[in-house]
Structure formats: structure tokens, C-alpha cells
Design an enzyme around this catalytic site. Structure first.
Site, PDB file in Angstrom:
ATOM      1  N   LYS A 197      16.935  -3.869  12.040  1.00 26.32           N
ATOM      2  CA  LYS A 197      15.737  -4.178  11.271  1.00 26.32           C
ATOM      3  C   LYS A 197      14.563  -4.642  12.122  1.00 26.32           C
ATOM      4  O   LYS A 197      14.727  -5.122  13.238  1.00 26.32           O
ATOM      5  CB  LYS A 197      16.065  -5.284  10.257  1.00 26.32           C
ATOM      6  N   CYS A 255     -22.776 -14.321  -9.878  1.00 24.19           N
ATOM      7  CA  CYS A 255     -22.376 -13.810  -8.563  1.00 24.19           C
ATOM      8  C   CYS A 255     -22.550 -14.919  -7.527  1.00 24.19           C
ATOM      9  O   CYS A 255     -23.636 -15.486  -7.413  1.00 24.19           O
ATOM     10  CB  CYS A 255     -23.225 -12.599  -8.193  1.00 24.19           C
ATOM     11  N   LYS A 273      14.291   3.667   9.051  1.00 26.55           N
ATOM     12  CA  LYS A 273      14.889   3.195   7.801  1.00 26.55           C
ATOM     13  C   LYS A 273      13.765   3.100   6.775  1.00 26.55           C
ATOM     14  O   LYS A 273      12.946   2.181   6.802  1.00 26.55           O
ATOM     15  CB  LYS A 273      15.567   1.837   8.002  1.00 26.55           C
ATOM     16  N   ALA A 292      -6.992  27.465  -4.940  1.00 26.72           N
ATOM     17  CA  ALA A 292      -7.342  28.401  -6.019  1.00 26.72           C
ATOM     18  C   ALA A 292      -6.330  29.551  -6.079  1.00 26.72           C
ATOM     19  O   ALA A 292      -5.887  29.941  -7.157  1.00 26.72           O
ATOM     20  CB  ALA A 292      -8.738  28.938  -5.798  1.00 26.72           C
ATOM     21  N   LEU A 299      24.560  -0.202   4.528  1.00 28.55           N
ATOM     22  CA  LEU A 299      24.590  -0.422   5.970  1.00 28.55           C
ATOM     23  C   LEU A 299      24.635  -1.898   6.301  1.00 28.55           C
ATOM     24  O   LEU A 299      23.961  -2.704   5.667  1.00 28.55           O
ATOM     25  CB  LEU A 299      23.320   0.158   6.604  1.00 28.55           C
ATOM     26  N   CYS A 306     -28.143  -7.281  -4.577  1.00 25.77           N
ATOM     27  CA  CYS A 306     -27.123  -8.194  -4.065  1.00 25.77           C
ATOM     28  C   CYS A 306     -26.767  -7.824  -2.619  1.00 25.77           C
ATOM     29  O   CYS A 306     -26.367  -6.698  -2.328  1.00 25.77           O
ATOM     30  CB  CYS A 306     -25.880  -8.130  -4.954  1.00 25.77           C
ATOM     31  N   LYS A 366      22.973   5.935  13.996  1.00 28.48           N
ATOM     32  CA  LYS A 366      24.202   6.578  13.520  1.00 28.48           C
ATOM     33  C   LYS A 366      24.915   7.275  14.669  1.00 28.48           C
ATOM     34  O   LYS A 366      24.255   7.909  15.496  1.00 28.48           O
ATOM     35  CB  LYS A 366      23.872   7.634  12.448  1.00 28.48           C
ATOM     36  N   CYS A 412     -25.533 -13.536  -4.908  1.00 27.33           N
ATOM     37  CA  CYS A 412     -26.945 -13.362  -5.266  1.00 27.33           C
ATOM     38  C   CYS A 412     -27.342 -14.128  -6.519  1.00 27.33           C
ATOM     39  O   CYS A 412     -28.515 -14.156  -6.877  1.00 27.33           O
ATOM     40  CB  CYS A 412     -27.279 -11.882  -5.409  1.00 27.33           C
ATOM     41  N   GLU A 431      15.866   9.229   0.584  1.00 24.15           N
ATOM     42  CA  GLU A 431      15.131   8.074   0.075  1.00 24.15           C
ATOM     43  C   GLU A 431      13.875   8.502  -0.670  1.00 24.15           C
ATOM     44  O   GLU A 431      13.093   9.296  -0.157  1.00 24.15           O
ATOM     45  CB  GLU A 431      14.754   7.209   1.300  1.00 24.15           C
TER      46      GLU A 431
HETATM   47  S1  IVH Z   1      22.212   6.107   5.703  1.00 21.56           S
HETATM   48  C1  IVH Z   1      26.310   5.229   5.628  1.00 21.56           C
HETATM   49  N1  IVH Z   1      19.800   6.561   6.579  1.00 21.56           N
HETATM   50  O1  IVH Z   1      19.187   1.981   3.591  1.00 21.56           O
HETATM   51  C2  IVH Z   1      24.934   5.602   5.523  1.00 21.56           C
HETATM   52  N2  IVH Z   1      20.067   4.962   4.841  1.00 21.56           N
HETATM   53  O2  IVH Z   1      21.689  -0.111   3.346  1.00 21.56           O
HETATM   54  C3  IVH Z   1      24.201   4.867   4.472  1.00 21.56           C
HETATM   55  N3  IVH Z   1      17.967   3.962   4.060  1.00 21.56           N
HETATM   56  O3  IVH Z   1      20.896   2.505   0.603  1.00 21.56           O
HETATM   57  C4  IVH Z   1      22.807   5.211   4.336  1.00 21.56           C
HETATM   58  N4  IVH Z   1      16.645   5.080   5.397  1.00 21.56           N
HETATM   59  O4  IVH Z   1      18.458   3.242   0.755  1.00 21.56           O
HETATM   60  C5  IVH Z   1      20.561   5.857   5.719  1.00 21.56           C
HETATM   61  N5  IVH Z   1      17.717   7.085   7.447  1.00 21.56           N
HETATM   62  C6  IVH Z   1      18.463   6.395   6.580  1.00 21.56           C
HETATM   63  C7  IVH Z   1      17.911   5.472   5.680  1.00 21.56           C
HETATM   64  C8  IVH Z   1      18.751   4.765   4.820  1.00 21.56           C
HETATM   65  C9  IVH Z   1      16.702   4.184   4.447  1.00 21.56           C
HETATM   66  C10 IVH Z   1      18.387   2.987   3.030  1.00 21.56           C
HETATM   67  C11 IVH Z   1      19.178   3.559   1.895  1.00 21.56           C
HETATM   68  C12 IVH Z   1      20.480   2.820   1.882  1.00 21.56           C
HETATM   69  C13 IVH Z   1      20.170   1.599   2.683  1.00 21.56           C
HETATM   70  C14 IVH Z   1      21.403   1.197   3.452  1.00 21.56           C
END
Ligand code: IVH
Length: 683
Positions: A326, A420, A122, A39, A88, A441, A302, A423, A186
Site C-alpha cells: 500500500k 458577498c 491496486k 457523427a 489480499l 466583484c 503477484k 464586494c 475493478e
Molecule cells: S487481485 C488473489 N489485483 O483489491 C487476488 N486485486 O484485497 C485478489 N484490487 O478485492 C485480487 N486492484 O478489489 C487484484 N490489480 C489488482 C487489484 C485488486 C485492486 C482490489 C480488489 C480486491 C482487493 C484485494
């Protein structure tokens, strides 16, 4: 002259007001820790709107009132990224990650040089770039092919976690705004919001989305920004492109900067000095995957040092300094053995595919929802078909598509029944939904009781599906209130029910008798009244009596409550069975905290950790002081050492001797995720 001075004062006042709103917006959406009530926030917002109406010449692009407002477009323009957005390389097993680490080390040369990795979740959404000029959002674009994306600024502006103006206060420690800053991240839709959105689309007979990612993609690329604004989009920042006037020496530092200027940055981000720990963390995040409210499909590893990143460079479109590690896929092929119909608590008949059991992301899936008849027709699913099944987070598995090339001609089409199946009552078609109108039911009753007892409603632990079914089948309960009159003797008659489980159920029923008004309203299972609407109602009515006596006008005068919801509430209270249910609940002494209408949410929250003592050990991603104040806000205490009086030990990384002591004393040990859950912070 005076006029000029006055105008200056108004201008200053408006600027201060905007700053306040930006700040509270950040507390609410990014941190999830509002400092003022809804509010009060609305009051500030309305004041700003009023002033801007009076002084239209003082409206600025970064004003919080200007998130939505642009007109629909014919098509999107293109936008050329100053620095390409790379993609990536991805790997899916441990050996490949070790190979990546070896390549990095070889390239950097010399074993002496330390390599540190930053690990981020990711996020399974869509990559975006946001350009800020002097602290103000000027362009937002999609990744596109990496070099050129689509310019979707007006859509991205509607996302509450994307700042229109970044914080530059010296007290935020971020310094003055940079002339140019590119933020990458993202866009996604939280899993819970995705479910709500799909339910809404389904009820309207509109096409539903297969998963949260498709929903985000479909929402962010709408030509009408008002549609985008109505979708629950969210944003995590994970990188910086060009940053004029600022050098970062590490990715970690860049992320920290993004957090400080007002972006939402994942709390799951960690730093490691070797690849073994990275692999260990991959396992850990994989386990947490289903608990998160957003979809992740792996982790991103990274190299932390920007100088090392520069030396490593990129090959074609992918950097040598990063990799996506992945998780197993959430999709699988299988066949449809049969299609059956389930009846839910509102009587809705849902077609469900019975599948040849298949493993998806570590879980065996043998049933998948087909939502409703229209969806089933659109996808054209037939008995005997080979289909793609997807399981996203804790979303019910669903059939995504049919592999038509595998058809043999022996597949059978399915027709929805006209009565149904439980029932035998007639069914009524309401848009795409077929509903059983039977008043007694059994399937509906089971559904209602399961909902009443569920975690987010009355939270009766131990009262699972099997127990509820038996209770209804044996006529031991005829509505949810009857649960409170069950005796141990009765419970013991159920299959596979020992003394201990029976006692546990009784204890948790006892505990759940003391609840909040909003939970109770939610538990009643009024059509169209979910958790959110329930809490709105709890804010606006003193008690059940007041809610029961509310008129249509009373209800629709509450913002966010429309005619359909209001009618449904009135209908609910008109029913004889409701009266009976409420009387029984009263007799059962179900007790909830009454409160004065208009009180802030926090009042209600206060007691949940009352009398509980917490001890923290190891590192968690929330600063200690903050964690402490959260516990205290909810009525709990924080102690520095573990004793018999400790209720919970929150164990972070590298937890030490406190953990051993807790273990010895039998004190409950929880991790950061569980702690966040308790204080209702998003993970
Ligand atoms: S870094 C060089 N960090 O993954 C760095 N990407 O194939 C490039 N993504 O297009 C991206 N989470 O859509 C990075 N923590 C993250 C991420 C991320 C998701 C996705 C993003 C990108 C794809 C890379």
C-alpha cells in the site's frame, strides 16, 4: 424461399454492423483512439437501431443497442462464484515486502528456482466478476464476501469498457471464444469524472460523494440501471477465474489475453525478476499517483507463474502468492480552526474549512472545501471540530466527516453571510448554492482570469494565482483580454517579478494567442460550458460570430445541449461586458483555427506536434509502431537517433546511451506519462 434468403442477408448485415460498432466502441472507450468521427459512429448506431426496430426478432443480448434498457429492480439477486474471489493481505513498508518475498522463496523451496513477479496498480474501486459464455457476457456480479456476491448484470452492462461480446477474431490472435470465461477486475470512476459528477450533484442539491470509490459503489449498486448508465463508470480487468478450454501458464499471459479480447488492462503493469525492482517500482508508481486519472491505493505484487501460484496456495481467504503493497493513507484527522467563505468566478460562495495543518500523502493540507451550505449542514461541521480530511488525487481536499465524540461543547456553528464577503453585493440562493450578484466583484474577476489562463483553457504558463491577484488588485487588468496588452514594464512592477519571469509570461501569452476554437470557448468561462460542451460548440459553429448569433433553437438542436446550457450561453452573449471582451480579444489578435462545422475532431488536433521530432529509447508500454503513428497523426516526426534537431526524447525503462546523448545536447527528456499526456492518451 426468397423471403428466407433476404432475411438471412439482413441478419448477416446486422451482424456485420454490430461487429463494426463493437470495434469502434473499443477504439473509442478502451484505446481512446477513435478511427471515425462521433457523427459517423452515431450514424452506424442509428442504422442498427432502425434495423432492430424493423426486425425485432433479430435483436440479440449482446447487441450494442442493448446496454441500457432493463427495468428497475426491487432488489438484487445473489450470485455464487464458481471460484471464490480472494482478498489480499496488505503491507505498507519495505521490510514486510521483503518478508513476503522470503516466504515465497522458502515455500517454493530451493534458491535455484526463479521467481518472477507481476506488479499491477491496486485500483481503488470495487471488485467484480464477469462471466462470458461463448464470448457473450451472461452474468456480472460483485465480490460480496468472496463466495457469494450480488448479481448486478444489468448495471455492469451499461459500462462502455465492459465488452458485451469479447473479440474472437483470429486477427486479434485470441482464437475462438471460450465456452466459459470468468474475468475479474475493478469498477471505478475516473477522478476527473468524479469531480464533474459531484459538481452536478451539488448543483442539484443532491448528496455528493466523499471520494471516487464511494461514487463508484453508489453508482454500480443502483436498482435503476438508467441511473448507473448515467454515471461515468469504468473497468480495468486484472485476472481470470475459470477459463474452459484455455490454460495460462503465467499471470502476464492472462493479462495479455484479456487485453487482446477487448478489455482495458492497466498500462502500468510490469514484470520483475527480483523484489528490489518491485520496491523501486512501488516508489515510481507512488510518484505518479497524483497524475493518474484514477485512484490507486498501492500496488499488487503477484507471483507470475501459475504453477508456482498453485503450489503456494492460500491461507484462509488470502493467497500466499500475492500481496498488496500500500501507499500512505490519503486521510488524516485534524481540527477546524475556522470556516471562511471563498467567492469563485461564477460568484458562488463556497465555505472552506481552515485546518490545523496536517500531512496527507506527502502534502501539507491547511484548507478543505465544504462545498456549500447544505453539505456543511448535512455533515454538521462546526468551528473547533475534529474532522477526517481526505485528499484524493488532485481533488481539492475535503472534510469527509466529523468525529462527534470529540466535541467539548465549545464548538461554534457557522452561518453563511447574506452579502458577498468580497464586494458586499447581495447574494442570491439558487438551490444549495449561494451566489454573489455583484457585477464588479473583484473575486469573480480574479476567478475568471485564472480560469481563462488555466492549463485546459488558454494555457498561459507562469500566470499563477499570485500574479493574477496582483494584476487585478493593482487595476492593471479589468478583464481577461487585457492580459494581452500587458507590457514588460508593467509586469516588472509586480512583487517578486524578475525580468526572466516577466519575459516568460509575455512569451506564453504570445503563444496562447494562437489557440483552438474549443479552448477559446472554454476559456470564456460561460456558465455550464465546460471543456466538453465547449468542444461540442466548436464542432457546430464556424466561429465566435456564428456562436454569438446562435438562437435558442440552434443551440438546443445540438445533442447533449439542454435548455439550461442554451439559456446560459444566450445570457452570456447578451451582456455588455462580453461584447467588450470579445472586441478586445479581436484587437489582441487572438487567433484560433476556424473550421467548417461538422469536421471531425482529428482535424483540429492535427497540428499540436507539428515540427516536433521525437526519439524513443528504452521500453514503454505502448508498442513502438503505435507510438510512432500517434506522433505522426498529430503532425510530428519520429527519428531513430538523437541530434540537435530532436525536440523530445521519450525515455522508457532501461533507456540506454540515447539518454546520455540527449542529456549532453540539452534535449528535453520526458517519460511515458508525459508522452501520453502530449498525445492525450490516458495513463
Ligand atoms: S487481485 C488473489 N489485483 O483489491 C487476488 N486485486 O484485497 C485478489 N484490487 O478485492 C485480487 N486492484 O478489489 C487484484 N490489480 C489488482 C487489484 C485488486 C485492486 C482490489 C480488489 C480486491 C482487493 C484485494
Amino acid at each position: 424461399m426468397r423471403g428466407g434468403a433476404e432475411k438471412e442477408a439482413v441478419k448477416q448485415y446486422i451482424a456485420d454492423l454490430r461487429k463494426k460498432i463493437h470495434y469502434h466502441n473499443y477504439r473509442y472507450y478502451v484505446l481512446n483512439e477513435p478511427e471515425i468521427s462521433d457523427a459517423e459512429y452515431d450514424g452506424l448506431f442509428k442504422e442498427l437501431e432502425e434495423l432492430e426496430r424493423r426486425y425485432p426478432e433479430l435483436v440479440t443480448r449482446d447487441s450494442p443497442t442493448q446496454r441500457v434498457g432493463a427495468k428497475p429492480l426491487e432488489e438484487f439477486g445473489t450470485y455464487e462464484h464458481r471460484i471464490p474471489l480472494l482478498s489480499l493481505n496488505s503491507v505498507s513498508d519495505e521490510r514486510e515486502v521483503r518478508d513476503f518475498d522470503e516466504r515465497v522463496r522458502r515455500f517454493i523451496g530451493g534458491i535455484e528456482e526463479e521467481i518472477e513477479y507481476v506488479v499491477e496498480p491496486k485500483i481503488d474501486g470495487l471488485a467484480m466478476e464477469l462471466v462470458y459464455e461463448n464470448g457473450v457476457l451472461s452474468v456480472g456480479s460483485t465480490r460480496g464476501d468472496g463466495k457469494t456476491g450480488e448479481e448486478i448484470t444489468q448495471n455492469l452492462r451499461t459500462i462502455k469498457t465492459i465488452p458485451l461480446r469479447i473479440f474472437s477474431d483470429v486477427d486479434a490472435g485470441a482464437g475462438a471464444p471460450l465456452p466459459l470465461l470468468e474475468v475479474r477486475g475493478e469498477v471505478f470512476i475516473p477522478v476527473s469524472k468524479f469531480k464533474e459528477l459531484n459538481a452536478e450533484l451539488g448543483a442539484k442539491g443532491e448528496k455528493m460523494f466523499a471520494n471516487p470509490r464511494n461514487a463508484a459503489a453508489g453508482s454500480v449498486r443502483q436498482l435503476d440501471p438508467r441511473v448507473t448508465a448515467s454515471r461515468p463508470l469504468d473497468f480495468f480487468a486484472y485476472g481470470v477465474g475459470r477459463a474452459e478450454g484455455k490454460g495460462f501458464s503465467t499471470q502476464w499471459e492472462a493479462l495479455d489475453y484479456l487485453r487482446r479480447i477487448g478489455f482495458k488492462v492497466s498500462p502500468l503493469i510490469r514484470r520483475f525478476g527480483n523484489i528490489k525492482d518491485v520496491i523501486g517500482y512501488h516508489e515510481e508508481v507512488k510518484k505518479k499517483r497524483d497524475e493518474l486519472d484514477y485512484e490507486i491505493d498501492g500496488i499488487v505484487v503477484k507471483v507470475n507463474s501459475i504453477e508456482q501460484q498453485d503450489r503456494l496456495g492460500a491461507i484462509s481467504r488470502s493467497p500466499r502468492w500475492a500481496i498488496a503493497y500500500k501507499f500512505p493513507a490519503r486521510e488524516a484527522f485534524t481540527s477546524v480552526k475556522n470556516i471562511v467563505v471563498q467567492v469563485g468566478r461564477t460568484g458562488a460562495l463556497t465555505p472552506v474549512a481552515v485546518l490545523e495543518p496536517v500531512q496527507i500523502g506527502g502534502v501539507t493540507v491547511s484548507r478543505a472545501t465544504l462545498h456549500n451550505e447544505d453539505e456543511l449542514r448535512k455533515k454538521d461541521v462546526r468551528i473547533g471540530d475534529t474532522v477526517v480530511v481526505e485528499r484524493a488525487g488532485d481533488v481539492i481536499p475535503e472534510v469527509v466527516s466529523v468525529i462527534k465524540s470529540k466535541r467539548t461543547g465549545a464548538e461554534k456553528e457557522f452561518r453563511m453571510p447574506d452579502r458577498c464577503p468580497v464586494c458586499g453585493a447581495e447574494v442570491l440562493k439558487e438551490g444549495p448554492i449561494v451566489r454573489c450578484i455583484g457585477v464588479s466583484c473583484i473575486a469573480q474577476l480574479k476567478g475568471r482570469i485564472k480560469h481563462f489562463a488555466s492549463l485546459r483553457a488558454m494555457n498561459v504558463e507562469g500566470l499563477g494565482e499570485k500574479v493574477v491577484e496582483q494584476l487585478v488588485d493593482r487595476k492593471m487588468v479589468s478583464d481577461a483580454a487585457d492580459l494581452f496588452f500587458l507590457t514588460k514594464r508593467e509586469l516588472l512592477k509586480l512583487e517578486r517579478m524578475g525580468g526572466k519571469s516577466a519575459q516568460n509570461i509575455l512569451n506564453s501569452l504570445e503563444k496562447s494567442r494562437h489557440t483552438t476554437f474549443s479552448r477559446l470557448i472554454h476559456a470564456l468561462g460561460i456558465r455550464h460550458v465546460g471543456e466538453h460542451t465547449a468542444s461540442l460548440l466548436a464542432d457546430n459553429f464556424r466561429d465566435v460570430e456564428a456562436l454569438r448569433n446562435a438562437s435558442y433553437e440552434d443551440l438546443v438542436s445540438i445533442p447533449e445541449i439542454g435548455p439550461e446550457v442554451a439559456k446560459s450561453i444566450l445570457l452570456f452573449f447578451e451582456q455588455g461586458s462580453t461584447k467588450e471582451l470579445l472586441e478586445k480579444l479581436e484587437r489582441a489578435e487572438v487567433w484560433y483555427e476556424r473550421k467548417e462545422a461538422g469536421l471531425v475532431e482529428e482535424e483540429k488536433e492535427k497540428k499540436v506536434l507539428e515540427g516536433k521530432t521525437f526519439v524513443f529509447t528504452g521500453q514503454i508500454s505502448i508498442p513502438r509502431e503505435e507510438a510512432k503513428s500517434m506522433v505522426e497523426r498529430l503532425g510530428g516526426k519520429v527519428a531513430s537517433s538523437v541530434s540537435e534537431k530532436t525536440d523530445y526524447v521519450v525515455a522508457g525503462e532501461e533507456a540506454g546511451s540515447k539518454l546520455e546523448k540527449a542529456d549532453k545536447l540539452g534535449v528535453k527528456i520526458i517519460d511515458e506519462g508525459e508522452f501520453r499526456e502530449m498525445v492525450t492518451l490516458p495513463s
